[in-house]
Design a protein around this motif. Structure first.
Motif, PDB file in Angstrom:
ATOM      1  N   VAL A  39      34.578  38.712  20.867  1.00  0.00           N
ATOM      2  CA  VAL A  39      33.650  37.504  21.758  1.00  0.00           C
ATOM      3  C   VAL A  39      32.847  38.368  22.100  1.00  0.00           C
ATOM      4  O   VAL A  39      32.764  39.213  22.714  1.00  0.00           O
ATOM      5  N   SER A  40      31.390  38.147  21.659  1.00  0.00           N
ATOM      6  CA  SER A  40      30.199  38.518  22.232  1.00  0.00           C
ATOM      7  C   SER A  40      30.453  38.048  23.992  1.00  0.00           C
ATOM      8  O   SER A  40      30.516  37.070  23.779  1.00  0.00           O
ATOM      9  N   ALA A  41      29.673  38.791  24.817  1.00  0.00           N
ATOM     10  CA  ALA A  41      30.027  38.872  26.467  1.00  0.00           C
ATOM     11  C   ALA A  41      28.921  37.999  26.862  1.00  0.00           C
ATOM     12  O   ALA A  41      27.620  37.938  25.822  1.00  0.00           O
ATOM     13  N   ASP A  42      28.817  36.548  27.653  1.00  0.00           N
ATOM     14  CA  ASP A  42      28.051  36.442  28.040  1.00  0.00           C
ATOM     15  C   ASP A  42      27.888  35.726  29.174  1.00  0.00           C
ATOM     16  O   ASP A  42      28.562  36.170  29.794  1.00  0.00           O
ATOM     17  N   ASN A  43      26.601  36.710  29.810  1.00  0.00           N
ATOM     18  CA  ASN A  43      25.876  36.866  31.052  1.00  0.00           C
ATOM     19  C   ASN A  43      25.703  35.762  31.926  1.00  0.00           C
ATOM     20  O   ASN A  43      26.769  36.296  33.380  1.00  0.00           O
ATOM     21  N   THR A  44      26.163  34.323  32.088  1.00  0.00           N
ATOM     22  CA  THR A  44      26.354  33.507  32.484  1.00  0.00           C
ATOM     23  C   THR A  44      27.603  33.891  33.120  1.00  0.00           C
ATOM     24  O   THR A  44      28.453  33.249  34.099  1.00  0.00           O
ATOM     25  N   VAL A  45      28.738  33.566  31.591  1.00  0.00           N
ATOM     26  CA  VAL A  45      30.326  33.441  31.771  1.00  0.00           C
ATOM     27  C   VAL A  45      30.575  34.878  33.061  1.00  0.00           C
ATOM     28  O   VAL A  45      31.560  34.093  33.690  1.00  0.00           O
ATOM     29  N   GLY A  46      30.166  35.469  32.536  1.00  0.00           N
ATOM     30  CA  GLY A  46      30.522  36.975  33.677  1.00  0.00           C
ATOM     31  C   GLY A  46      30.069  36.327  35.099  1.00  0.00           C
ATOM     32  O   GLY A  46      30.824  36.838  35.566  1.00  0.00           O
ATOM     33  N   ARG A  47      28.959  36.194  35.165  1.00  0.00           N
ATOM     34  CA  ARG A  47      28.583  35.767  36.707  1.00  0.00           C
ATOM     35  C   ARG A  47      29.915  34.813  37.544  1.00  0.00           C
ATOM     36  O   ARG A  47      30.347  34.776  38.621  1.00  0.00           O
ATOM     37  N   PHE A  48      30.255  33.654  36.629  1.00  0.00           N
ATOM     38  CA  PHE A  48      31.110  32.974  37.455  1.00  0.00           C
ATOM     39  C   PHE A  48      32.037  33.131  37.107  1.00  0.00           C
ATOM     40  O   PHE A  48      33.133  33.222  38.320  1.00  0.00           O
ATOM     41  N   LEU A  49      33.029  34.036  36.190  1.00  0.00           N
ATOM     42  CA  LEU A  49      34.260  35.065  36.554  1.00  0.00           C
ATOM     43  C   LEU A  49      34.339  35.892  38.072  1.00  0.00           C
ATOM     44  O   LEU A  49      35.070  36.197  38.690  1.00  0.00           O
ATOM     45  N   MET A  50      32.681  36.991  38.467  1.00  0.00           N
ATOM     46  CA  MET A  50      32.654  37.064  39.069  1.00  0.00           C
ATOM     47  C   MET A  50      32.775  36.313  40.911  1.00  0.00           C
ATOM     48  O   MET A  50      33.598  36.970  41.401  1.00  0.00           O
ATOM     49  N   SER A  51      32.003  35.230  40.418  1.00  0.00           N
ATOM     50  CA  SER A  51      32.150  34.636  41.943  1.00  0.00           C
ATOM     51  C   SER A  51      33.853  33.839  41.829  1.00  0.00           C
ATOM     52  O   SER A  51      34.176  33.704  43.541  1.00  0.00           O
ATOM     53  N   LEU A  52      34.306  33.711  40.827  1.00  0.00           N
ATOM     54  CA  LEU A  52      35.904  33.288  41.057  1.00  0.00           C
ATOM     55  C   LEU A  52      36.671  34.523  41.878  1.00  0.00           C
ATOM     56  O   LEU A  52      37.538  34.378  42.423  1.00  0.00           O
ATOM     57  N   VAL A  53      36.992  35.706  41.090  1.00  0.00           N
ATOM     58  CA  VAL A  53      37.253  36.651  41.382  1.00  0.00           C
ATOM     59  C   VAL A  53      36.924  36.918  43.240  1.00  0.00           C
ATOM     60  O   VAL A  53      37.471  37.245  43.605  1.00  0.00           O
ATOM     61  N   ASN A  54      35.864  36.561  42.843  1.00  0.00           N
ATOM     62  CA  ASN A  54      35.417  36.916  44.709  1.00  0.00           C
ATOM     63  C   ASN A  54      35.789  35.237  45.879  1.00  0.00           C
ATOM     64  O   ASN A  54      35.998  35.593  47.212  1.00  0.00           O
ATOM     65  N   GLN A  55      36.278  34.575  45.192  1.00  0.00           N
ATOM     66  CA  GLN A  55      36.826  33.429  45.582  1.00  0.00           C
ATOM     67  C   GLN A  55      37.317  34.374  46.746  1.00  0.00           C
ATOM     68  O   GLN A  55      37.758  33.182  47.691  1.00  0.00           O
ATOM     69  N   VAL A  56      38.508  34.935  46.127  1.00  0.00           N
ATOM     70  CA  VAL A  56      40.118  35.040  47.140  1.00  0.00           C
ATOM     71  C   VAL A  56      38.983  36.194  48.164  1.00  0.00           C
ATOM     72  O   VAL A  56      38.729  36.287  47.974  1.00  0.00           O
TER      73      VAL A  56
END
Lengths: 353, 390
Positions: free
Chosen positions: B331-348
């Motif tokens: 699947v091609s990478a999507d930047n917005t999804v990537g940003r969401f994932l980043m914020s998800l990981v940082n929420q811990v």
């Protein structure tokens, strides 16, 4: 109430079939197991109760309504409900009865079950065991044997899981209420403790097939819930409030115990005094007899020593006991949940490091 | 029981008036200058207007080419807007706000004096799930031989939307040529409901079934007397196309000016709103879909926590799957999804382990202490009961 009478008439038939089916063969209100082993609620009723509280209930006021349904074997099926207006004016009583009758008559036109099978009430942090509730439930259960009261806890529901409980009065308590005798002796005779006051009936929720289809539609069309309150760790506010209410109740109960102890002490003192008086009397009489004088007339002891009024037990002790019990149960459930959540958070942190 | 009998005396009435696919704006776009005079006249006698109206309207309706409704809306909306602004006698500039919605028509409000404008509150209808459950339930309890059920919708009007929060069914009889609705009953029920929730107004009516019939027009007539510009909601309980489609309409006048006007139902957007507690209730009720005899019990607390964490686990595994797909190039990478994932990981939260240990232990200690106290209290009152009963 005419509506209740016809409810009684039709549910008398059903309750007799219930008791017949359960193989007891006794009349209404027979001792032993109660007539309802399970409460089955339609999804619609749950939604209506939630909506009613959300729109009309603020703060500590309770919202109430009537449950409609029917009795099938040992199951009480609740198929619909309608809310009651709040008590605002003074002539609310008359309006209530009329409102109820009109509602049930109208609902009958659209083929909704118009049998009155119980009532529901919202609660504030679990403090629903009051004298008013007891009286209402007693009158309901007296008229219709299988009725239940559904207690909906909106605050606990807002924390993530639907909190709906169905209660009935135990047959023992029904007996005592019928006598209207709430003195300590009667309660002792009935051997009633706070555990034997209310019994909780398990609830199941049942939906028809068409409603299931509707649920699938809704699931497809509505947005995913982005709030997961159930897993939130910041719920100490709830615990604090519950503990506060618990402390209040315990205070009340200790006051009542003091009162009761005083009463006991006074009664025993009075007994002693009576005894002493009698003895003195006898002695005097013997002396008089020995001297040949007529004995003193027996006086009515009860006039001399007025018996103390035993404090009303029912209001304070039992309800406090039962209410305290409910609070403690709530607290324990709550702490169990939170402990689980804390351990999960710990696991998450360990993995992180 | 007072019945209001409508007899359908139309010579050649078309089958249905739900002209979703018709070019709704095209017809009235030519009409605006003449319609202002029609509007008050139409408003004053809605009954007479719409009954003979469909006949000539059917002649004019098929004339414009059937273009899909949303597409032509921008163009005619602009042309009809100034006319609409001029046309509405009682609308203080409300039409431009509702212009961007699909199938906008000039301000032809059926009712005169009450709420102004084409549709009070924009084009969105917000439904609560309790309404739909009520409708389905009353459909299941319908009388023998009745093909559908109708009822009244209650709710509140907002500036941007209309929120439907309650409903009740109204007995009615329907046959080939006539429709009888029990109005008295509807009025009574509304009064009773008003006692409980005084803020609810009559917003419109609902019907089960997948199509709009002529009888709907007549019933809509009646409801337009009760509420300004009522909404009509259809719930398809016959499950056409394998779906239970839920649609909302508002009626608008259409037709050639100077002649009798027709009525057309234009669709509205339906959104579902939930209170928080309602959401939780619906989630629970939804679980009956998965159990064999459609019965579920209320679970204990730890089980609920387990259930909620299972749901989160599912969500996480979906996210993981996506990440792996991106890495392996599927699947091609999507930047917005990537940003969401980043914020998800940082929420811990990143806490120093010792601090976290301290926090955790103190919390656990608190909870254990409270449990101990609760147990102590319970045993205390039990003991007290025993002592008193001696």
């Amino acid at each position: 109430m005419a509506s209740r009478k016809e409810g009684t008439g039709s549910s008398a038939a059903s309750s007799s079939s219930t008791t017949g089916a359960a193989g007891k063969g006794k009349g209404k209100g027979g001792s032993g197991d109660s007539a309802v082993k399970q409460v089955q609620i339609d999804g619609l009723v749950v939604l209506k109760i939630i909506k009613h509280y959300q729109e009309e209930g603020q703060g500590t006021e309770v919202v109430q309504g009537v449950l409609l349904g029917l009795v099938v074997e040992d199951r009480l099926e609740i198929t619909n409900c309608f809310p009651f207006p709040q008590h605002t004016e003074d002539d609310a009583d008359f309006d209530e009865v009329q409102y109820q009758m009109e509602m049930m008559r109208s609902l009958r036109h659209v083929n909704i079950d118009h049998l009155h099978v119980g009532w529901y009430q919202s609660t504030y942090y679990g403090s629903f065991v009051t004298r008013a509730l007891l009286d209402s439930q007693f009158s309901y259960q007296h008229a219709i044997e299988e009725s239940v009261v559904l207690i909906y806890d909106p605050i606990k529901t807002a924390q993530g899981s639907l909190s709906l409980k169905a209660y009935r009065l135990t047959p023992k308590l029904m007996e005592v209420c019928k006598e209207k005798d709430f003195s300590p002796e009667a309660l002792k005779k009935g051997n009633i403790t706070f555990e034997h006051m209310f019994e909780e009936v398990p609830i199941v929720i049942k939906n028809s097939h068409l409603i299931n289809v509707l649920m699938w539609e809704l699931e497809k069309k509505s947005a995913v819930a982005d709030k997961h309150e159930l897993l939130s760790l910041a719920s100490s506010n709830h615990l604090g409030k519950t503990l506060q209410l618990l402390m209040d109740r315990v205070d009340e109960m200790s006051q009542d115990i003091v009162k009761y102890n005083t009463y006991m002490r006074n009664t025993s003192k009075q007994q002693q005094q009576k005894h002493q008086y009698q003895q003195r009397r006898q002695q005097e009489n013997m002396q008089r007899q020995s001297r040949g004088e007529p004995p003193l007339p027996e006086e009515d002891l009860s006039k001399l020593f007025k018996p103390h009024q035993p404090p009303a037990r029912m209001d304070s002790l039992l309800i406090a006991g039962s209410q305290i019990n409910t609070y403690c149960q709530n607290i324990k459930e709550f702490t169990a949940q939170n402990l689980g959540k804390l351990f999960m958070a710990q696991a998450l942190q360990e993995y992180n490091n | 029981m007072v019945l209001l009998m409508f007899s359908n005396s139309l010579p050649s009435a078309p089958r249905s008036f739900s002209l979703d696919k018709m070019a709704t704006p095209a017809v009235p776009a030519s009409a605006p200058p003449a319609t202002p005079s029609e509007a008050p006249a139409a408003a004053s006698s809605p009954a007479s207007a719409s009954a003979p109206a469909p006949a000539p309207a059917s002649a004019s309706a098929p004339a414009p080419s059937p273009a899909p409704a949303p597409a032509p809306s921008p163009a005619p909306a602009s042309s009809s807007d100034p006319a609409a602004a001029a046309a509405t006698t009682a609308a203080p500039g409300q039409t431009p706000a509702s212009a961007p919605a699909p199938a906008q028509t000039p301000a032809q409000s059926l009712s005169g004096p009450a709420l102004p404008g084409p549709f009070p509150g924009g084009r969105v209808v917000r439904l609560h799930p309790v309404i739909l459950a009520s409708i389905v339930d009353s459909y299941e309890r319908r009388n023998e031989g009745a093909a559908r059920v109708i009822g009244t919708l209650l709710g509140t009007v907002d500036k941007h939307s209309v929120e439907v929060t309650n409903c009740f069914s109204v007995p009615h009889n329907e046959s080939e040529d006539e429709v009888a609705v029990d109005m008295e009953f509807a009025k009574n029920m509304y009064e009773l409901h008003k006692k409980v929730s005084p803020n609810e107004l009559i917003l419109g009516w609902y019907a089960t079934g997948h199509d709009i019939t002529e009888h709907s027009v007549l019933i809509h007539e009646y409801y337009s007397r009760e509420a300004p510009n009522p909404i009509h909601l259809t719930v398809d309980t016959s499950l056409q196309n394998g779906r239970m489609s839920i649609k909302a309409y508002v009626s608008t006048l259409m037709g050639v000016p100077g002649r009798t006007m027709g009525v057309m139902f234009t669709p509205l957007t339906v959104k579902y709103t939930y209170y928080d507690t309602e959401r939780i209730g619906v989630d629970l009720i939804m679980k009956t879909c998965f159990s064999p005899n459609r019965v579920i019990g209320l679970s204990s607390d730890l089980q609920q926590v387990g259930g909620a964490s299972a749901r989160i686990q599912d969500a996480l595994s979906t996210v993981l799957q996506y990440a792996e797909d991106v890495l392996s190039g599927k699947v091609s990478a999507d930047n917005t999804v990537g940003r969401f994932l980043m914020s998800l990981v940082n929420q811990v939260p990143k806490i120093v382990p010792e601090d976290f240990e301290t926090m955790l232990n103190s919390n656990i200690n608190d909870l254990l202490m409270v449990t101990y106290l609760a147990n102590l209290t319970q045993s205390q009152i039990a003991l007290n009961e025993k002592l008193v009963n001696l």
